[in-house]
Design a protein around this motif. Structure first.
Motif, PDB file in Angstrom:
ATOM      1  N   ASP A 263      72.312  50.460  56.117  1.00  0.00           N
ATOM      2  CA  ASP A 263      72.671  50.102  54.748  1.00  0.00           C
ATOM      3  C   ASP A 263      74.171  50.224  54.511  1.00  0.00           C
ATOM      4  O   ASP A 263      74.679  49.709  53.511  1.00  0.00           O
ATOM      5  CB  ASP A 263      71.946  51.020  53.753  1.00  0.00           C
ATOM      6  CG  ASP A 263      70.446  50.764  53.720  1.00  0.00           C
ATOM      7  OD1 ASP A 263      70.035  49.669  54.130  1.00  0.00           O
ATOM      8  OD2 ASP A 263      69.705  51.676  53.296  1.00  0.00           O
ATOM      9  N   HIS A 264      74.859  50.957  55.378  1.00  0.00           N
ATOM     10  CA  HIS A 264      76.283  51.229  55.222  1.00  0.00           C
ATOM     11  C   HIS A 264      77.109  50.175  55.959  1.00  0.00           C
ATOM     12  O   HIS A 264      76.646  49.522  56.894  1.00  0.00           O
ATOM     13  CB  HIS A 264      76.638  52.601  55.761  1.00  0.00           C
ATOM     14  CG  HIS A 264      76.074  53.742  54.969  1.00  0.00           C
ATOM     15  ND1 HIS A 264      76.853  54.556  54.174  1.00  0.00           N
ATOM     16  CD2 HIS A 264      74.807  54.194  54.840  1.00  0.00           C
ATOM     17  CE1 HIS A 264      76.094  55.457  53.590  1.00  0.00           C
ATOM     18  NE2 HIS A 264      74.842  55.259  53.985  1.00  0.00           N
ATOM     19  N   GLN A 265      78.350  50.054  55.518  1.00  0.00           N
ATOM     20  CA  GLN A 265      79.325  49.195  56.186  1.00  0.00           C
ATOM     21  C   GLN A 265      80.386  50.065  56.847  1.00  0.00           C
ATOM     22  O   GLN A 265      80.734  51.136  56.337  1.00  0.00           O
ATOM     23  CB  GLN A 265      79.993  48.256  55.184  1.00  0.00           C
ATOM     24  CG  GLN A 265      79.066  47.210  54.606  1.00  0.00           C
ATOM     25  CD  GLN A 265      78.571  46.224  55.640  1.00  0.00           C
ATOM     26  OE1 GLN A 265      79.278  45.910  56.592  1.00  0.00           O
ATOM     27  NE2 GLN A 265      77.343  45.751  55.466  1.00  0.00           N
ATOM     28  N   PRO A 266      80.938  49.613  57.983  1.00  0.00           N
ATOM     29  CA  PRO A 266      82.045  50.331  58.587  1.00  0.00           C
ATOM     30  C   PRO A 266      83.317  50.155  57.772  1.00  0.00           C
ATOM     31  O   PRO A 266      83.491  49.160  57.066  1.00  0.00           O
ATOM     32  CB  PRO A 266      82.180  49.685  59.964  1.00  0.00           C
ATOM     33  CG  PRO A 266      81.650  48.304  59.775  1.00  0.00           C
ATOM     34  CD  PRO A 266      80.565  48.414  58.745  1.00  0.00           C
ATOM     35  N   LEU A 267      84.211  51.145  57.873  1.00  0.00           N
ATOM     36  CA  LEU A 267      85.534  50.981  57.295  1.00  0.00           C
ATOM     37  C   LEU A 267      86.574  51.245  58.379  1.00  0.00           C
ATOM     38  O   LEU A 267      86.343  52.021  59.310  1.00  0.00           O
ATOM     39  CB  LEU A 267      85.735  51.905  56.087  1.00  0.00           C
ATOM     40  CG  LEU A 267      85.558  53.414  56.214  1.00  0.00           C
ATOM     41  CD1 LEU A 267      86.828  54.083  56.717  1.00  0.00           C
ATOM     42  CD2 LEU A 267      85.168  54.006  54.867  1.00  0.00           C
ATOM     43  N   LEU A 268      87.702  50.579  58.268  1.00  0.00           N
ATOM     44  CA  LEU A 268      88.754  50.660  59.281  1.00  0.00           C
ATOM     45  C   LEU A 268      90.050  51.103  58.623  1.00  0.00           C
ATOM     46  O   LEU A 268      90.575  50.433  57.733  1.00  0.00           O
ATOM     47  CB  LEU A 268      88.947  49.305  59.962  1.00  0.00           C
ATOM     48  CG  LEU A 268      89.945  49.302  61.125  1.00  0.00           C
ATOM     49  CD1 LEU A 268      89.386  50.070  62.318  1.00  0.00           C
ATOM     50  CD2 LEU A 268      90.306  47.874  61.537  1.00  0.00           C
ATOM     51  N   LEU A 269      90.570  52.239  59.091  1.00  0.00           N
ATOM     52  CA  LEU A 269      91.846  52.782  58.619  1.00  0.00           C
ATOM     53  C   LEU A 269      92.909  52.496  59.664  1.00  0.00           C
ATOM     54  O   LEU A 269      92.688  52.707  60.862  1.00  0.00           O
ATOM     55  CB  LEU A 269      91.709  54.281  58.396  1.00  0.00           C
ATOM     56  CG  LEU A 269      92.977  55.046  58.025  1.00  0.00           C
ATOM     57  CD1 LEU A 269      93.443  54.684  56.617  1.00  0.00           C
ATOM     58  CD2 LEU A 269      92.746  56.560  58.129  1.00  0.00           C
TER      59      LEU A 269
ATOM     60  N   PRO B 286      82.724  48.389  47.659  1.00  0.00           N
ATOM     61  CA  PRO B 286      81.452  49.025  48.008  1.00  0.00           C
ATOM     62  C   PRO B 286      81.268  49.113  49.515  1.00  0.00           C
ATOM     63  O   PRO B 286      81.740  48.254  50.268  1.00  0.00           O
ATOM     64  CB  PRO B 286      80.408  48.104  47.373  1.00  0.00           C
ATOM     65  CG  PRO B 286      81.093  46.783  47.215  1.00  0.00           C
ATOM     66  CD  PRO B 286      82.541  47.096  46.983  1.00  0.00           C
ATOM     67  N   THR B 287      80.582  50.160  49.937  1.00  0.00           N
ATOM     68  CA  THR B 287      80.307  50.366  51.364  1.00  0.00           C
ATOM     69  C   THR B 287      78.820  50.449  51.665  1.00  0.00           C
ATOM     70  O   THR B 287      78.440  50.516  52.823  1.00  0.00           O
ATOM     71  CB  THR B 287      80.970  51.665  51.861  1.00  0.00           C
ATOM     72  OG1 THR B 287      80.365  52.791  51.214  1.00  0.00           O
ATOM     73  CG2 THR B 287      82.472  51.661  51.600  1.00  0.00           C
ATOM     74  N   VAL B 288      77.969  50.449  50.632  1.00  0.00           N
ATOM     75  CA  VAL B 288      76.527  50.582  50.816  1.00  0.00           C
ATOM     76  C   VAL B 288      75.815  49.488  50.033  1.00  0.00           C
ATOM     77  O   VAL B 288      76.199  49.165  48.898  1.00  0.00           O
ATOM     78  CB  VAL B 288      76.023  51.966  50.329  1.00  0.00           C
ATOM     79  CG1 VAL B 288      74.538  52.130  50.642  1.00  0.00           C
ATOM     80  CG2 VAL B 288      76.813  53.087  50.964  1.00  0.00           C
ATOM     81  N   GLY B 289      74.782  48.913  50.644  1.00  0.00           N
ATOM     82  CA  GLY B 289      73.918  47.964  49.944  1.00  0.00           C
ATOM     83  C   GLY B 289      74.499  46.598  49.714  1.00  0.00           C
ATOM     84  O   GLY B 289      74.053  45.887  48.810  1.00  0.00           O
ATOM     85  N   LEU B 290      75.451  46.171  50.536  1.00  0.00           N
ATOM     86  CA  LEU B 290      76.059  44.858  50.329  1.00  0.00           C
ATOM     87  C   LEU B 290      75.060  43.721  50.536  1.00  0.00           C
ATOM     88  O   LEU B 290      75.216  42.640  49.967  1.00  0.00           O
ATOM     89  CB  LEU B 290      77.252  44.661  51.271  1.00  0.00           C
ATOM     90  CG  LEU B 290      78.607  45.137  50.740  1.00  0.00           C
ATOM     91  CD1 LEU B 290      78.644  46.652  50.640  1.00  0.00           C
ATOM     92  CD2 LEU B 290      79.735  44.649  51.644  1.00  0.00           C
ATOM     93  N   HIS B 291      74.034  43.963  51.354  1.00  0.00           N
ATOM     94  CA  HIS B 291      73.058  42.911  51.643  1.00  0.00           C
ATOM     95  C   HIS B 291      71.679  43.246  51.088  1.00  0.00           C
ATOM     96  O   HIS B 291      70.670  42.719  51.561  1.00  0.00           O
ATOM     97  CB  HIS B 291      72.991  42.682  53.154  1.00  0.00           C
ATOM     98  CG  HIS B 291      74.299  42.273  53.752  1.00  0.00           C
ATOM     99  ND1 HIS B 291      74.819  40.998  53.618  1.00  0.00           N
ATOM    100  CD2 HIS B 291      75.224  42.975  54.470  1.00  0.00           C
ATOM    101  CE1 HIS B 291      75.997  40.934  54.229  1.00  0.00           C
ATOM    102  NE2 HIS B 291      76.260  42.108  54.757  1.00  0.00           N
ATOM    103  N   ASP B 292      71.638  44.134  50.087  1.00  0.00           N
ATOM    104  CA  ASP B 292      70.374  44.499  49.452  1.00  0.00           C
ATOM    105  C   ASP B 292      70.161  43.603  48.237  1.00  0.00           C
ATOM    106  O   ASP B 292      70.865  43.732  47.232  1.00  0.00           O
ATOM    107  CB  ASP B 292      70.407  45.966  49.027  1.00  0.00           C
ATOM    108  CG  ASP B 292      69.105  46.415  48.385  1.00  0.00           C
ATOM    109  OD1 ASP B 292      68.185  45.586  48.249  1.00  0.00           O
ATOM    110  OD2 ASP B 292      69.004  47.600  48.012  1.00  0.00           O
ATOM    111  N   PRO B 293      69.188  42.684  48.298  1.00  0.00           N
ATOM    112  CA  PRO B 293      69.002  41.755  47.168  1.00  0.00           C
ATOM    113  C   PRO B 293      68.452  42.426  45.922  1.00  0.00           C
ATOM    114  O   PRO B 293      68.502  41.844  44.835  1.00  0.00           O
ATOM    115  CB  PRO B 293      68.008  40.729  47.726  1.00  0.00           C
ATOM    116  CG  PRO B 293      67.253  41.472  48.788  1.00  0.00           C
ATOM    117  CD  PRO B 293      68.240  42.435  49.388  1.00  0.00           C
TER     118      PRO B 293
END
Length: 289
Positions: A280-286, A240-247
């Protein structure tokens, strides 16, 4: 190794409701120190932050905070502000390597006749040609429509047409620079490489109609898009890349890195951040070799 980071920074949101570019860059440095290229979405200018405080010109602010980097911007939204200035929202690419060419593609925005009506806004693809140590690389940074699947599918179709167009450019012999072969002419040849990356916030779920539409093979020799997550983590569900810290919600995937099939063998890594921040989003690294 070439490392490319993508992140929807949501106008540099801070947890308290303001806008904080320094926190954005500090988060990126914690997650991916020394990244070569940043692909940022929802960079803003002239819009207030969530708490009503000034959001500032984040395009200029990021460029100022990254001295020595090469930066390119594209505005999807560009409207008149109440104070007579401009309100802008769009994408930005910041690269440690030179940017040989910048192309800005307005993506389709067809009327969605759904009832009840859904909100939407213009969208854009920022295309840059990077002069990397491994050779020229074409990079597209996108943020697609969220509410309207009709518009998102039209935008994905446009991205596929851009891929076909770029492939024909890459396969065509360069023409003369212009009258007299002037290297300073606007007709001067700049390569549009066949090796390509497509990153950003696609507002689509893995395996959805939109996701499948982008990955469809072409009817000619155009290299199809490959999902880098599937290349690096075959058989595993997308992280997942969205809402990882949404309780109050379940995390899901909206952010992706795609590579042209002729670049697939160079993919060495793809990982997702775990930052607790305003976005709400997380970064991704390629990572490419």
């Amino acid at each position: 190794m070439l490392s490319i980071l993508s992140w929807n920074i949501q106008s540099a949101r801070a947890p308290a409701g303001g806008a904080d570019l320094d926190a954005v860059l500090a988060g990126l440095e914690r997650f991916a120190p020394g990244a070569d290229v940043l692909c940022l979405q929802e960079v803003a200018c002239g819009f207030p932050a969530r708490d009503g405080s000034p959001g500032g010109d984040q395009f200029a602010g990021l460029a100022r905070r990254l001295p020595g980097w090469h930066c390119a911007s594209a505005y999807a939204v560009d409207t008149l502000a109440p104070d007579g200035g401009r309100r802008r929202l769009g994408n930005m690419v910041c690269s440690r390597h030179p940017i040989l060419q910048v192309l800005r593609h307005s993506l389709p925005w067809p009327a969605d006749l759904s009832l009840p009506p859904v909100p939407s806004m213009p969208r854009i693809a920022l295309e840059t040609t990077l002069d990397t140590p491994s050779g020229p690389l074409r990079l597209l940074n996108v943020h697609l429509e969220y509410f309207s699947e009709t518009q998102r599918l039209a935008q994905l179709d446009a991205l596929r047409r851009l891929q076909s167009e770029a492939w024909t450019h890459a396969c065509s012999p360069p023409a003369d620079a212009g009258p007299g072969g002037d290297p300073d002419s606007p007709f001067a040849f700049v390569p549009r490489p066949a090796a390509a990356l497509l990153l950003g916030d696609f507002n689509m779920l893995p395996g959805s109609r939109s996701h499948r539409a982008l990955l469809e093979p072409f009817g000619d020799a155009t290299p199809p898009w490959r999902d880098a997550w599937q290349l690096v983590h075959p058989g595993r569900q997308h992280a997942p890349t969205v809402g990882l810290h949404d309780p109050n919600g379940a995390p899901f995937t909206f952010d992706y890195a795609f590579v042209s099939n002729n670049l697939a063998q160079r993919v060495r890594g793809l990982r997702i951040g775990q930052l607790a921040c305003g976005s709400d989003h997380q970064p991704l690294l390629l990572e490419l070799d």
